[in-house]
Design a protein around this motif. Structure first.
Motif, PDB file in Angstrom:
ATOM      1  N   GLN A  49      79.826 -21.159 -32.037  1.00 54.21           N
ATOM      2  CA  GLN A  49      79.027 -20.124 -31.392  1.00 54.21           C
ATOM      3  C   GLN A  49      77.708 -20.733 -30.948  1.00 54.21           C
ATOM      4  O   GLN A  49      77.178 -21.623 -31.608  1.00 54.21           O
ATOM      5  N   ALA A  50      77.198 -20.263 -29.798  1.00 48.39           N
ATOM      6  CA  ALA A  50      75.922 -20.753 -29.276  1.00 48.39           C
ATOM      7  C   ALA A  50      75.337 -19.686 -28.364  1.00 48.39           C
ATOM      8  O   ALA A  50      76.055 -19.114 -27.539  1.00 48.39           O
ATOM      9  N   GLY A  51      74.026 -19.402 -28.531  1.00 47.70           N
ATOM     10  CA  GLY A  51      73.413 -18.387 -27.690  1.00 47.70           C
ATOM     11  C   GLY A  51      71.947 -18.163 -27.980  1.00 47.70           C
ATOM     12  O   GLY A  51      71.264 -19.047 -28.505  1.00 47.70           O
ATOM     13  N   ILE A  52      71.471 -16.960 -27.639  1.00 49.35           N
ATOM     14  CA  ILE A  52      70.064 -16.609 -27.774  1.00 49.35           C
ATOM     15  C   ILE A  52      69.920 -15.339 -28.603  1.00 49.35           C
ATOM     16  O   ILE A  52      70.867 -14.552 -28.716  1.00 49.35           O
ATOM     17  N   PHE A  53      68.725 -15.151 -29.160  1.00 53.04           N
ATOM     18  CA  PHE A  53      68.444 -13.935 -29.915  1.00 53.04           C
ATOM     19  C   PHE A  53      66.989 -13.540 -29.739  1.00 53.04           C
ATOM     20  O   PHE A  53      66.151 -14.353 -29.363  1.00 53.04           O
ATOM     21  N   SER A  70      84.004 -19.297 -29.844  1.00 51.22           N
ATOM     22  CA  SER A  70      85.456 -19.460 -29.846  1.00 51.22           C
ATOM     23  C   SER A  70      85.948 -18.958 -31.193  1.00 51.22           C
ATOM     24  O   SER A  70      85.280 -19.121 -32.219  1.00 51.22           O
ATOM     25  N   SER A  71      87.090 -18.309 -31.175  1.00 51.55           N
ATOM     26  CA  SER A  71      87.680 -17.774 -32.399  1.00 51.55           C
ATOM     27  C   SER A  71      89.183 -17.710 -32.203  1.00 51.55           C
ATOM     28  O   SER A  71      89.698 -18.064 -31.159  1.00 51.55           O
ATOM     29  N   ASN A  91      84.833 -16.082 -26.227  1.00 47.97           N
ATOM     30  CA  ASN A  91      84.264 -14.739 -26.194  1.00 47.97           C
ATOM     31  C   ASN A  91      82.802 -14.739 -25.769  1.00 47.97           C
ATOM     32  O   ASN A  91      82.082 -15.703 -26.003  1.00 47.97           O
ATOM     33  N   LEU A  92      82.379 -13.597 -25.232  1.00 49.30           N
ATOM     34  CA  LEU A  92      80.972 -13.272 -25.065  1.00 49.30           C
ATOM     35  C   LEU A  92      80.689 -12.190 -26.091  1.00 49.30           C
ATOM     36  O   LEU A  92      81.300 -11.117 -26.054  1.00 49.30           O
ATOM     37  N   THR A 118      82.509  -7.453 -28.425  1.00 52.59           N
ATOM     38  CA  THR A 118      83.074  -8.750 -28.050  1.00 52.59           C
ATOM     39  C   THR A 118      83.927  -8.591 -26.803  1.00 52.59           C
ATOM     40  O   THR A 118      84.831  -7.749 -26.763  1.00 52.59           O
ATOM     41  N   TYR A 119      83.626  -9.399 -25.787  1.00 52.36           N
ATOM     42  CA  TYR A 119      84.412  -9.437 -24.556  1.00 52.36           C
ATOM     43  C   TYR A 119      85.117 -10.783 -24.480  1.00 52.36           C
ATOM     44  O   TYR A 119      84.475 -11.831 -24.586  1.00 52.36           O
ATOM     45  N   VAL A 120      86.428 -10.765 -24.298  1.00 49.01           N
ATOM     46  CA  VAL A 120      87.224 -11.990 -24.242  1.00 49.01           C
ATOM     47  C   VAL A 120      87.142 -12.573 -22.832  1.00 49.01           C
ATOM     48  O   VAL A 120      87.590 -11.949 -21.866  1.00 49.01           O
ATOM     49  N   LEU A 121      86.549 -13.773 -22.722  1.00 44.46           N
ATOM     50  CA  LEU A 121      86.441 -14.456 -21.430  1.00 44.46           C
ATOM     51  C   LEU A 121      87.726 -15.191 -21.082  1.00 44.46           C
ATOM     52  O   LEU A 121      88.126 -15.241 -19.921  1.00 44.46           O
ATOM     53  N   SER A 122      88.359 -15.805 -22.098  1.00 40.27           N
ATOM     54  CA  SER A 122      89.627 -16.498 -21.868  1.00 40.27           C
ATOM     55  C   SER A 122      90.441 -16.518 -23.151  1.00 40.27           C
ATOM     56  O   SER A 122      89.905 -16.381 -24.246  1.00 40.27           O
TER      57      SER A 122
END
Length: 192
Positions: A49-53, A70-71, A91-92, A118-122
Motif C-alpha cells: 500500500q502507498a498513498g497520502i493522508f 494490492s491484495s 485497489n484504490l 475500496t474500488y478495484v482498479l484491476s
C-alpha cells in the motif's frame, strides 16, 4: 455514500474552522490479505500500500486517506490439492478514520477506527483447470466494496507507524460467500 462524503466534508470544515491542528503526509507499507469463503481452504497473500493522508485535530482527530494497494488471496478446494485459484487485486482505497491520540508531541500513541471504501482498479486471476471445471461461476468479483478498519499507531516526531485490521462489510463476490480481510503495517512521514 453521498451522505458519508458530505458528513466527512462538514467535519473537516468544522475542524479547520476551529483552527485544529492539521497534518499532511505520505505512507507506505505491507499488507497480508485473505479471501474468506464458505467452502474452500484459504491462504494469505502479501501485498503493498502507498498513498497520502491528512490528520485533522489534536487529542480527537479525523484522518482521511487515499492510497493504492494490492491484495487478494489463494484458495484451494479441500479434497483436491491441484484445484487452486490465485487472485490479486489492485485497489484504490479511501478510509475515513476517527481516532484518539495520547502522549507527548515527540512520542504520541493513537487508536483509530472507521469505514473504508475500496474500488478495484484491476484484477488478476489464475484458476487451475481442475478448479475451474468444478466451479464455472467462481470469480465474479464486484468493482467496489465497503469495509472497516481498526487499529493503533505511534508517532515519533514526524515519523508515523500504523498497524490495522481491515474487514469486509460487503462481499467481494456473491459466489461462495467471499469476503476479504487483511492486516496492514505502514510507515509514513508527516510534512506539517
Amino acid at each position: 455514500m453521498k451522505k458519508l462524503l458530505l458528513s466527512a466534508a462538514l467535519l473537516i470544515a468544522v475542524c479547520i474552522g476551529a483552527r485544529a491542528q492539521v497534518s499532511l503526509g505520505i505512507k507506505g507499507g505491507v499488507n497480508f490479505s485473505k479471501i474468506n469463503t464458505d467452502n474452500f481452504n484459504e491462504s494469505t497473500k502479501t501485498g503493498y500500500q502507498a498513498g497520502i493522508f491528512a490528520r485533522i485535530g489534536n487529542a480527537f482527530y479525523v484522518q482521511p486517506e487515499v492510497y493504492l494497494s494490492s491484495s487478494g488471496g489463494k484458495i484451494n478446494v479441500t479434497n483436491n490439492a491441484d484445484a487452486t485459484a490465485d487472485i490479486k487485486f489492485t485497489n484504490l482505497n479511501v478510509p475515513l478514520l476517527l481516532g484518539h491520540s495520547f502522549g507527548s508531541k515527540n512520542l504520541n500513541f493513537r487508536l483509530m477506527a472507521g469505514p473504508i471504501y475500496t474500488y478495484v482498479l484491476s484484477k488478476d486471476q489464475s484458476v487451475s483447470s481442475q478448479f475451474g471445471a468444478a466451479y464455472q461461476d467462481f470469480g465474479h468479483y464486484k468493482s467496489s466494496t465497503i469495509g472497516f478498519q481498526a487499529g493503533g499507531g505511534v508517532d515519533i516526531g514526524p515519523i508515523t507507524a500504523d498497524l490495522r485490521y481491515e474487514g469486509g462489510l460487503t462481499k467481494i463476490s456473491d459466489d461462495f460467500g467471499q469476503r476479504q480481510n487483511l492486516w496492514a503495517l505502514s510507515v509514513g512521514f508527516k510534512f506539517l
